[in-house]
Design a protein around this motif. Structure first.
Motif, short mmCIF file in Angstrom:
data_model
loop_
_atom_site.label_atom_id
_atom_site.label_comp_id
_atom_site.label_asym_id
_atom_site.label_seq_id
_atom_site.Cartn_x
_atom_site.Cartn_y
_atom_site.Cartn_z
N PHE A 111 0.09 -1.29 0.49
CA PHE A 111 -0.10 0.05 -0.28
C PHE A 111 1.15 1.29 0.35
CE2 PHE A 111 -4.42 -0.32 1.10
CZ PHE A 111 -4.65 -1.78 0.05
N ASP A 112 1.85 1.37 0.58
CA ASP A 112 2.73 2.60 0.68
C ASP A 112 3.87 2.73 -0.23
OD1 ASP A 112 1.96 3.41 3.15
OD2 ASP A 112 2.88 1.83 4.65
N VAL A 113 4.86 1.19 -0.36
CA VAL A 113 5.81 1.90 -2.06
C VAL A 113 4.75 1.79 -2.96
CG1 VAL A 113 7.36 0.83 -0.24
CG2 VAL A 113 6.19 -0.36 -2.14
N GLU A 114 4.06 1.26 -3.13
CA GLU A 114 2.64 1.02 -4.93
C GLU A 114 2.28 2.17 -5.19
OE1 GLU A 114 4.64 -0.25 -6.81
OE2 GLU A 114 5.41 -2.21 -5.59
N GLY A 115 1.78 3.29 -4.39
CA GLY A 115 1.92 4.27 -4.29
C GLY A 115 -0.46 4.15 -3.54
N ILE A 116 -0.97 3.18 -3.32
CA ILE A 116 -2.02 3.32 -3.13
C ILE A 116 -2.35 3.83 -2.53
CG2 ILE A 116 -3.79 0.93 -2.69
CD1 ILE A 116 -1.81 -1.06 -4.07
N ASP A 117 -1.57 3.42 -0.75
CA ASP A 117 -2.79 4.56 0.34
C ASP A 117 -2.68 6.27 -0.40
OD1 ASP A 117 -2.71 5.22 3.19
OD2 ASP A 117 -0.50 6.55 2.72
N ALA A 118 -1.16 6.72 -0.74
CA ALA A 118 -1.55 7.87 -1.35
C ALA A 118 -2.06 8.18 -2.76
CB ALA A 118 0.10 8.03 -1.88
N ALA A 119 -2.75 7.06 -3.40
CA ALA A 119 -4.06 7.21 -4.10
C ALA A 119 -5.04 7.52 -3.60
CB ALA A 119 -3.85 6.08 -5.60
N HIS A 120 -5.36 6.72 -2.61
CA HIS A 120 -6.84 6.86 -1.53
C HIS A 120 -6.61 8.23 -1.21
CE1 HIS A 120 -6.47 2.82 0.10
NE2 HIS A 120 -7.56 2.55 -1.19
N LYS A 121 -5.54 9.00 -0.38
CA LYS A 121 -5.71 10.38 -0.27
C LYS A 121 -5.87 11.47 -1.02
CE LYS A 121 -2.69 8.61 3.88
NZ LYS A 121 -1.37 8.57 4.24
N LEU A 122 -5.64 10.88 -2.38
CA LEU A 122 -5.79 11.97 -2.99
C LEU A 122 -6.63 12.01 -3.55
CD1 LEU A 122 -4.25 13.81 -5.23
CD2 LEU A 122 -4.02 12.21 -7.12
N ALA A 123 -7.62 10.66 -3.80
CA ALA A 123 -8.94 10.53 -4.95
C ALA A 123 -9.19 11.76 -3.32
CB ALA A 123 -9.32 9.25 -4.44
N ILE A 124 -9.78 11.32 -2.33
CA ILE A 124 -10.24 12.77 -1.45
C ILE A 124 -9.98 14.17 -1.48
CG2 ILE A 124 -10.76 13.08 0.81
CD1 ILE A 124 -10.10 9.50 1.62
N LEU A 125 -8.34 14.27 -1.72
CA LEU A 125 -8.16 15.64 -1.44
C LEU A 125 -9.06 16.20 -3.04
CD1 LEU A 125 -4.41 15.62 -0.86
CD2 LEU A 125 -5.75 16.29 0.84
N ALA A 126 -8.62 15.55 -3.99
CA ALA A 126 -9.54 15.97 -5.43
C ALA A 126 -10.51 16.32 -5.30
CB ALA A 126 -8.34 14.85 -6.45
N SER A 127 -11.16 15.16 -4.65
CA SER A 127 -12.87 14.91 -4.43
C SER A 127 -13.28 16.70 -3.14
CB SER A 127 -13.81 14.55 -3.18
OG SER A 127 -14.94 14.30 -3.53
N ILE A 128 -12.86 17.22 -2.81
CA ILE A 128 -13.22 18.64 -1.51
C ILE A 128 -12.76 19.46 -1.78
CG2 ILE A 128 -13.29 17.41 0.20
CD1 ILE A 128 -10.28 18.74 1.18
N ALA A 129 -11.42 19.60 -3.41
CA ALA A 129 -10.69 20.32 -4.33
C ALA A 129 -11.05 21.00 -5.03
CB ALA A 129 -9.38 20.47 -4.76
N PHE A 130 -12.15 20.09 -5.77
CA PHE A 130 -12.44 19.93 -7.38
C PHE A 130 -14.44 20.43 -7.25
CE2 PHE A 130 -8.58 18.73 -8.96
CZ PHE A 130 -8.30 19.72 -9.18
N GLY A 131 -14.66 19.86 -5.47
CA GLY A 131 -15.93 19.35 -6.21
C GLY A 131 -16.71 18.08 -6.62
N ILE A 132 -15.99 16.89 -6.79
CA ILE A 132 -16.33 15.70 -7.63
C ILE A 132 -16.08 15.12 -6.83
CG2 ILE A 132 -14.06 16.89 -10.06
CD1 ILE A 132 -12.29 15.15 -9.01
N PRO A 133 -17.08 13.97 -6.99
CA PRO A 133 -17.81 12.22 -6.28
C PRO A 133 -16.36 12.27 -6.26
CG PRO A 133 -19.20 12.84 -8.57
CD PRO A 133 -18.18 14.00 -9.03
N LEU A 134 -16.16 10.92 -4.95
CA LEU A 134 -14.90 10.78 -4.98
C LEU A 134 -14.65 9.38 -6.20
CD1 LEU A 134 -15.69 9.95 -1.19
CD2 LEU A 134 -13.77 10.53 -2.26
N GLN A 135 -13.73 9.04 -6.48
CA GLN A 135 -12.80 8.76 -7.77
C GLN A 135 -11.69 7.84 -8.01
OE1 GLN A 135 -14.46 10.30 -11.50
NE2 GLN A 135 -14.81 12.15 -10.23
N PHE A 136 -11.81 6.60 -6.26
CA PHE A 136 -10.13 6.07 -6.18
C PHE A 136 -10.03 5.12 -7.55
CE2 PHE A 136 -8.64 2.15 -4.94
CZ PHE A 136 -7.39 2.55 -4.71
N ASP A 137 -11.08 4.94 -8.26
CA ASP A 137 -10.91 3.47 -9.18
C ASP A 137 -9.77 4.56 -10.50
OD1 ASP A 137 -12.45 5.40 -10.09
OD2 ASP A 137 -14.00 3.17 -11.35
#
Lengths: 435, 435
Positions: free
Chosen positions: B195-221
């Motif tokens: 999760f850490d070294v392959e970026g999955i943990d960071a991707a979880h967090k980025l999906a959340i940040l992008a959602s609140i920054a842009f006003g878009i639904p959560l789109q982890f996939d």
């Protein structure tokens, strides 16, 4: 829902920036706040002149009282600056049951206790995110984001003009006066630069930060203030040689016997993040007991950066309009009955390390005399840098870095050293912080 | 006022940290919130074992459902981790009309849309500051502090383990596997570090940040994810030679035709503030149209740093308990009916500069062939660094920095270059951002 109607006092740089941001980002802002925000009235000294914002649809007047009294205005945005008149208008708005948003650090630092007391009694909000560090949401971060912490200390670069001057002095080896003149021509520094270069502006902001960090009343008159006008390019370059940068910091620290509130030039190890905050940018480092160190960085001034904070406050006010006043975020972070009356420490009782620069006659025994006196005052030396003496002039320059010492002891030691016959000029002393 | 009563699911590191912070700073927290916060119940896998927190006075159970259903519990604090069970318990709390505070980034990234929709319908709050960047109040900063801005992009170091590994590789010239093993022994990295070294943990967090920054639904996939396991110490050192640092960034950017959501190793100019965020620390750089660039820095993990965010959320929830739900801060920053459905761009359509490392036979004409192919694909070169060829092995290493190019074009060019007979190994390519 109908938009919330606001009136703006002052259509200068920040006032126009606020009008522009509200117009440009109106849809996004309404999408966040749940209601639109509409500027219906504004006061300006000269309502005829060309402006950088579109004021069509806004009732303009030269009398700010007209805006405050306008029955349609629900929130008064005070962006005129100055202290006495601004305070009177803000109190008048509060008395009329209107919420207030302000960017006025001097007014909050000087009259905030009175203003918040009145606002609390009247059940209205006075929001002031824009008063400190421009667009950086530092008030919100400390007051809400770190609400679980006991804040131990904070240190901030909170005057962009001063930071610009110090950055230029280091990067280009220039003199203070030279850079100041340029900053004035670029519009970074006022014609009368006293507030910026003598640290008064930073002290206003520090008083506000300390209050919300520690839950103490605003105490601007208790802030120890020293500006950057005494910093020479020589000191900047000696500091660099020793691995430090000189920054003008506002520092607030919780000690067992009281609080330190101080604004002064400070040597910081060059690898620290805050030592690398350059130009007109601002940054505040906050140490909480749970979170550890956190840092907040951004533009400390400018039309739209400051407007960003004004609008964020407006959105908060809009959201809280229907909230029971008892459940709102307290103005000074803590409920009024939970404010602490722990004292602010005198500067003599503050402990820091010091950078000392001494110009002496180049004679045997000089260094021994100096170090003996320092030792007698309990001051131990961490590093000494002795410049190649200038044989022509028979002079030597000695730089010393000390370990932490009570400032009162340092003052006594400096007086004693300066009484030595070999000393040529008063000692330069700059405080140091490891952060 | 009587304290608000909360129940905690999970008494691991963060759970115990939260109990400790609430106990130690209880007076300050009540002074800010206007009410105390009392832990009345908690669930843990093993309720017998020794813990780093005092659980006396807390009803302990091994069944988290018991805490959720406890009629005295007004706010459920979910700190157990995992996704499916956590989601079920959170929905159960919502259905019971209880507010929720969670630190669970994976759960929010995967099931946030469903959870917030249910919470909105039921009129309860779900707060998740602790889910991204630990104690840094980044959710609050973007959602509230920058509410006046159109967020243009953000870029964050949001995985401390990855940043620790990259920092050690640079500072000490060590290999990835070597530092990873140390990180595991220090407890920074999990036994399964994927999760850490392959970026999955960071991707979880980025999906959340992008959602609140842009006003878009959560789109982890829809997040394009690349980890750091392919970064060699050679690349770290070439990057340094060219004036860059390699950081693992989560980047979200608003473009005219959609949003970029991507997590990958990135070369950043070494003088940028975020390039100097080292070790396990996190930082997020946010560019708003009004405020300009702002940066938020602090500990991204750890018991009390994360607890700091949990408690801040609790204070927010306590303050908003009596607020009309329509006037609360929306979960994803924008009111549910104001969310945008603008698309997320495919990685092929993202434009960045590139660092390329090529191992070739040391022959005349090789460089000409390579640059010709790049040119045919519209790729222009900003810098070339050619290592002294190794005559013994007849090999050369070529480093190229390109100007910005569409990733699809770069992929085609790389395929064409790799088909050249002189290429010895696949090309290493790392994206670059000026920030």
């Amino acid at each position: 829902m109908t938009p919330v109607k606001i009136g703006i006092l002052g259509l200068g740089t920040v006032g126009c920036g606020t009008v522009n941001v509200l117009a440009r980002n109106g849809t996004d802002i309404a999408g966040r706040a749940g209601r639109g925000i509409e500027v219906v009235a504004a006061a300006a000294r000269d309502i005829e002149r060309e402006r950088d914002c579109d004021t069509s649809g806004i009732r303009l007047t030269t009398d700010p009282g007209v805006v405050v009294d306008d029955p349609e205005v629900e929130v008064v945005v005070e962006l005129m600056g100055g202290t006495e008149t601004a305070r009177d208008l803000v109190l008048r708005a509060i008395d009329a049951g209107k919420h207030v948003v302000t960017a006025n650090k001097a007014m909050i630092a000087l009259y905030g206790n009175e203003i918040f007391e009145r606002a609390h009694a009247r059940g209205v909000m006075v929001a002031f995110e824009a008063a400190v560090a421009g667009g950086i949401p530092i008030i919100k971060a400390i007051r809400e984001g770190l609400a679980g912490n006991r804040i131990e200390w904070l240190a901030g670069i909170i005057n962009g003009t001063g930071n610009f001057i110090l950055t230029e002095m280091r990067d280009k080896g220039r003199d203070f006066e030279d850079v100041l003149a340029e900053a004035q021509s670029l519009g970074y520094a006022e014609a009368d630069p006293t507030f910026d270069v003598e640290g008064i502006d930073a002290a206003h902001k520090l008083a506000i930060l300390a209050s919300i960090a520690f839950g103490i009343p605003l105490q601007f008159d208790r802030v120890a203030v020293e500006g950057i006008s005494g910093i020479t390019r020589e000191d900047v370059s000696f500091a660099a040689e020793l691995g430090y940068r000189i920054k003008h910091l506002g520092i607030a620290r919780r000690m067992d016997n009281g609080y330190e509130l101080r604004v002064h030039p400070t040597l910081i190890p060059e690898r620290r993040l805050i030592a690398n905050v350059d130009g007109v940018m601002n940054a505040v480092l906050v140490q909480g007991d749970a979170v550890g160190p956190t840092l907040y960085y951004g533009a400390g001034a400018g039309a739209e950066a400051t407007a960003s904070a004004v609008v964020a406050d407006l959105v908060d006010v809009v959201r809280a309009l229907t909230t029971d006043p008892e459940n709102r975020v307290p103005h000074l972070a803590f409920q009024p009955d939970a404010l602490s009356d722990h004292p602010v420490l005198a500067m003599e009782d503050v402990h820091t390390s010091f950078y000392l620069r001494l110009r002496t006659q180049d004679r045997p025994g000089v260094l021994a005399d100096i170090t003996r006196i320092l030792g007698e005052h309990g001051i131990s030396i961490e590093a000494i840098l002795q410049r190649e003496p200038d044989p022509q002039r028979g002079e030597a320059t000695i730089i010393m870095l000390t370990h932490a010492v009570r400032e009162g002891a340092m003052n006594e030691a400096i007086t004693a050293v300066e009484a030595l016959p070999h000393l040529l000029t008063p000692i330069t002393r700059i405080r140091m912080e490891a952060l």
